[in-house]
Design a protein around this motif. Sequence first.
Motif: not given
Length: 156
Positions: A68-73
């Motif tokens: 669900p999260i496009p960025q790296n985290y």
Amino acid sequence: MSKKVTEVVEELVTPILEDLQLELVEVEYVKEGSWFLRVYIDKETGVDIEDCGTVSEKLSEKLDEVDPIPQNYFLEVSSPGAERPLKKDKDFQKAIGKNVYIKTYEPILNEKEFEGTLMAFDGQEVTLEVKIKTRKKTVVIPYDKVAKARLAISFS
């Protein structure tokens, strides 16, 4: 994406926590240089590093599936610590008799920040006993005026 990252993560982590008899305190998705997805968990006896590791592992698998999260985290799973936020009605109920810090959206009795003993909570109002110099005073704060609330460590 129609749902916020925190909502999606909450949906993914809830069944994992229920299986492990843990409670979700809060999900944060914040940018501090890099992006951090922080999941705060707790239980009556307190959480340990193993609880955090288990949840992190299981949640990582779910996040990889759903993506669900496009960025790296960075994913961090931890205990809320001693100054745990009070978010839900039941958090306030459990904190009765404890020292709390409350910040309001607008001034109440010319103040926006209060620290004292949580005396009562009825879903509509938060009743605090605050100490002003040597006097004790009761302050009633409408629940919908509470911007932030957390347990507070008292060093008195």
